[in-house]
Write a protein that holds these residues in place. Structure first.
Motif, PDB file in Angstrom:
ATOM      1  N   ARG A  50       0.816  -1.201   0.000  1.00 54.18           N
ATOM      2  CA  ARG A  50       0.000   0.000   0.000  1.00 54.18           C
ATOM      3  C   ARG A  50       0.859   1.265   0.000  1.00 54.18           C
ATOM      4  O   ARG A  50       0.514   2.272  -0.590  1.00 54.18           O
ATOM      5  CB  ARG A  50      -0.884  -0.064   1.244  1.00 54.18           C
ATOM      6  N   SER A  51       2.008   1.237   0.709  1.00 54.51           N
ATOM      7  CA  SER A  51       2.760   2.470   0.910  1.00 54.51           C
ATOM      8  C   SER A  51       3.893   2.627  -0.080  1.00 54.51           C
ATOM      9  O   SER A  51       3.961   3.588  -0.828  1.00 54.51           O
ATOM     10  CB  SER A  51       3.326   2.503   2.323  1.00 54.51           C
ATOM     11  N   ILE A  89      -2.188   5.259  12.859  1.00 52.94           N
ATOM     12  CA  ILE A  89      -3.633   5.158  12.673  1.00 52.94           C
ATOM     13  C   ILE A  89      -4.237   4.194  13.701  1.00 52.94           C
ATOM     14  O   ILE A  89      -5.210   4.518  14.378  1.00 52.94           O
ATOM     15  CB  ILE A  89      -3.950   4.703  11.232  1.00 52.94           C
ATOM     16  N   GLU A  90      -3.590   3.024  13.848  1.00 55.85           N
ATOM     17  CA  GLU A  90      -4.142   2.022  14.764  1.00 55.85           C
ATOM     18  C   GLU A  90      -4.178   2.541  16.210  1.00 55.85           C
ATOM     19  O   GLU A  90      -5.134   2.284  16.948  1.00 55.85           O
ATOM     20  CB  GLU A  90      -3.296   0.741  14.671  1.00 55.85           C
ATOM     21  N   GLN A  91      -3.159   3.298  16.606  1.00 56.54           N
ATOM     22  CA  GLN A  91      -3.085   3.820  17.985  1.00 56.54           C
ATOM     23  C   GLN A  91      -3.692   5.219  18.101  1.00 56.54           C
ATOM     24  O   GLN A  91      -3.570   5.859  19.153  1.00 56.54           O
ATOM     25  CB  GLN A  91      -1.615   3.860  18.461  1.00 56.54           C
ATOM     26  N   LYS A  92      -4.249   5.723  16.996  1.00 55.09           N
ATOM     27  CA  LYS A  92      -4.861   7.066  16.960  1.00 55.09           C
ATOM     28  C   LYS A  92      -3.908   8.165  17.453  1.00 55.09           C
ATOM     29  O   LYS A  92      -4.312   9.114  18.134  1.00 55.09           O
ATOM     30  CB  LYS A  92      -6.153   7.088  17.778  1.00 55.09           C
ATOM     31  N   LEU A 283      -0.018   9.895   2.340  1.00 59.63           N
ATOM     32  CA  LEU A 283       0.118   8.488   2.748  1.00 59.63           C
ATOM     33  C   LEU A 283      -0.833   8.085   3.877  1.00 59.63           C
ATOM     34  O   LEU A 283      -1.434   7.014   3.836  1.00 59.63           O
ATOM     35  CB  LEU A 283       1.566   8.185   3.127  1.00 59.63           C
ATOM     36  N   VAL A 284      -0.965   8.940   4.891  1.00 61.58           N
ATOM     37  CA  VAL A 284      -1.828   8.581   6.030  1.00 61.58           C
ATOM     38  C   VAL A 284      -3.261   8.379   5.540  1.00 61.58           C
ATOM     39  O   VAL A 284      -3.925   7.402   5.907  1.00 61.58           O
ATOM     40  CB  VAL A 284      -1.755   9.653   7.145  1.00 61.58           C
ATOM     41  N   ALA A 285      -3.738   9.275   4.665  1.00 57.80           N
ATOM     42  CA  ALA A 285      -5.099   9.142   4.131  1.00 57.80           C
ATOM     43  C   ALA A 285      -5.213   7.881   3.265  1.00 57.80           C
ATOM     44  O   ALA A 285      -6.217   7.167   3.317  1.00 57.80           O
ATOM     45  CB  ALA A 285      -5.468  10.388   3.329  1.00 57.80           C
ATOM     46  N   PHE A 287      -3.800   5.180   3.727  1.00 58.69           N
ATOM     47  CA  PHE A 287      -3.880   4.052   4.655  1.00 58.69           C
ATOM     48  C   PHE A 287      -5.220   3.995   5.368  1.00 58.69           C
ATOM     49  O   PHE A 287      -5.420   3.150   6.240  1.00 58.69           O
ATOM     50  CB  PHE A 287      -2.773   4.177   5.711  1.00 58.69           C
ATOM     51  N   GLY A 288      -6.098   4.960   5.075  1.00 57.12           N
ATOM     52  CA  GLY A 288      -7.416   4.950   5.718  1.00 57.12           C
ATOM     53  C   GLY A 288      -7.501   5.853   6.934  1.00 57.12           C
ATOM     54  O   GLY A 288      -8.516   5.869   7.630  1.00 57.12           O
ATOM     55  N   GLY A 289      -6.444   6.626   7.206  1.00 62.20           N
ATOM     56  CA  GLY A 289      -6.476   7.574   8.328  1.00 62.20           C
ATOM     57  C   GLY A 289      -6.972   8.934   7.852  1.00 62.20           C
ATOM     58  O   GLY A 289      -7.282   9.103   6.677  1.00 62.20           O
ATOM     59  N   PRO A 290      -7.058   9.900   8.769  1.00 64.37           N
ATOM     60  CA  PRO A 290      -7.469  11.245   8.362  1.00 64.37           C
ATOM     61  C   PRO A 290      -6.368  11.933   7.549  1.00 64.37           C
ATOM     62  O   PRO A 290      -5.193  11.546   7.669  1.00 64.37           O
ATOM     63  CB  PRO A 290      -7.667  11.968   9.692  1.00 64.37           C
ATOM     64  N   GLN A 291      -6.746  12.914   6.738  1.00 65.34           N
ATOM     65  CA  GLN A 291      -5.755  13.673   5.965  1.00 65.34           C
ATOM     66  C   GLN A 291      -4.729  14.274   6.938  1.00 65.34           C
ATOM     67  O   GLN A 291      -5.079  15.055   7.810  1.00 65.34           O
ATOM     68  CB  GLN A 291      -6.485  14.782   5.192  1.00 65.34           C
ATOM     69  N   THR A 292      -3.464  13.849   6.815  1.00 66.61           N
ATOM     70  CA  THR A 292      -2.427  14.272   7.776  1.00 66.61           C
ATOM     71  C   THR A 292      -1.141  14.584   7.023  1.00 66.61           C
ATOM     72  O   THR A 292      -0.543  13.679   6.446  1.00 66.61           O
ATOM     73  CB  THR A 292      -2.128  13.125   8.789  1.00 66.61           C
TER      74      THR A 292
END
Ligand code: AMP
Length: 337
Positions: A50-51, A89-92, A283-285, A287-292
């Motif tokens: 993915r990355s 992302i997993e640990q927020k 990249l963070v987005a 991976f399914g995380g918020p836009q960072t």
């Protein structure tokens, strides 16, 4: 029995340099208030696909991938960023800005040579939630300050600017349009790069860049201004750098500022890159995380150690013995105590 090809035993005779590196990492990260993160040395394979990019050299040719006993596909990490983004992302951790660092072994199935191993070590820094050009400049400043602290002075800092996601895509297309009609004149390697990662063609030192479209011509006013601000921050810190259109970085996820520090010491062979990094706001987005927004670098510790050796700044191993106790057989217990 012998150690696997491309690996190295670090013995008591060679550990001193590693401790020097680690002490400099500890003190400088503390000064910049960068906190340590430790993630697993293996991840599920999709983390890297993915990355790093499904079609990157690392994923297609270099990963150590295996099925575990539960038939899950796992990969030994070839680099540090992907696992850290997964963990962020997993640990927020993204709920507030983060300045993180990591050190540890990485694994790539490459042809071993001086400065290139199959198990090697990286030290990396990643900033998450920082979008200003000042953070790109801070990351670069941190990297060169660390080298200077270690006593390394024979290097050059090379910077390129890839613009944002869209600019990078437009530039990639311009390169494809340029190279496709003259494809037959390209090397085999560059022909396949043209199909999967055209920017990487610029990496080829033997290629004449004269006449090629430049990324400068595609930058928006806002991007020009960003680059200008970044440069003025480095000027303010009196950190010299060169602009180099060949610095494109092998991994797919970079946008914006990208950079490399290369050793200029004559003893280095072909592998001169001590460290490299850049901005990767998507990249963070992805991976399914918020836009960072994010920016970071990774240094190869074996190469930095080589630079220290060549520049004569490795400290000698410590002898370690301060006191010797001699005794007669009848006083053995007292002496032991
Ligand atoms: P990269 O993740 O490819 O940008 O690599 C970052 C840094 O890690 C490079 O500048 C090198 O110093 C180091 N590096 C990469 N691959 C290897 C390897 N196979 N052996 C030793 N060092 C490496």
């Amino acid at each position: 029995m012998q150690k696997p090809k491309g690996t190295v035993d670090i013995t008591p005779q060679t550990i001193r340099g590693w401790h020097q590196l680690e002490e400099a990492i500890k003190s400088l990260t503390q000064m910049y208030h960068i906190q340590e993160i430790r993630t697993p040395v293996f991840e599920t394979t999709e983390v890297f696909h993915r990355s790093v990019g499904e079609l990157s050299d690392i994923v297609t040719k270099e990963t150590y991938t295996f099925f575990d006993r539960g038939e899950r596909s796992m990969t030994l990490r070839p680099e540090g960023t992907a696992g850290i983004v997964r963990s962020l992302i997993e640990q927020k951790l993204y709920i507030q800005p983060q300045k993180l660092y990591y050190t540890g072994p990485m694994f790539r199935y490459e042809r071993p040579q001086a400065g290139r191993q199959r198990q090697f070590h990286q030290f990396g820094v990643e900033y998450f939630g920082y979008e200003d050009a000042a953070s790109d400049a801070e990351i670069v400043a941190f990297a060169v300050t660390w080298l200077e602290l270690l006593g390394i002075h024979d290097y050059v800092l090379k910077i390129n600017y890839l613009g944002d996601h869209e600019t990078k895509a437009r530039y990639t297309k311009a390169l494809v349009d340029y190279f496709t009609p003259i494809k037959a004149t390209l090397s085999k390697d560059n022909q396949s790069r043209l199909a999967v990662n055209p920017l990487r063609i610029l990496d080829d030192a033997s290629l004449d860049l004269q006449g090629l479209p430049t990324i400068e011509s595609m930058l928006s006013d806002a991007e020009q201004e960003y680059l200008q601000r970044f440069s003025s921050y480095l000027d303010a810190l009196q950190i010299p750098f060169e602009r180099d259109p060949r610095i494109v970085r092998g991994l797919d996820y970079y946008t914006g500022i990208v950079f490399e520090v290369q050793s200029t010491h004559p003893s280095f062979g072909s592998q001169t890159a001590l460290l490299g990094g850049g901005r990767y706001d998507q990249l963070v987005a992805e991976f399914g995380g918020p836009q960072t927004p994010a920016v970071g670098f990774a240094a190869g510790l074996e190469r930095v150690l080589l630079a220290m050796e060549y520049e004569g700044v490795l400290e000698p191993p410590k002898d370690g013995i301060d006191v010797a106790v001699c005794f007669m057989p009848e006083t053995a217990t007292d002496a032991f105590r």
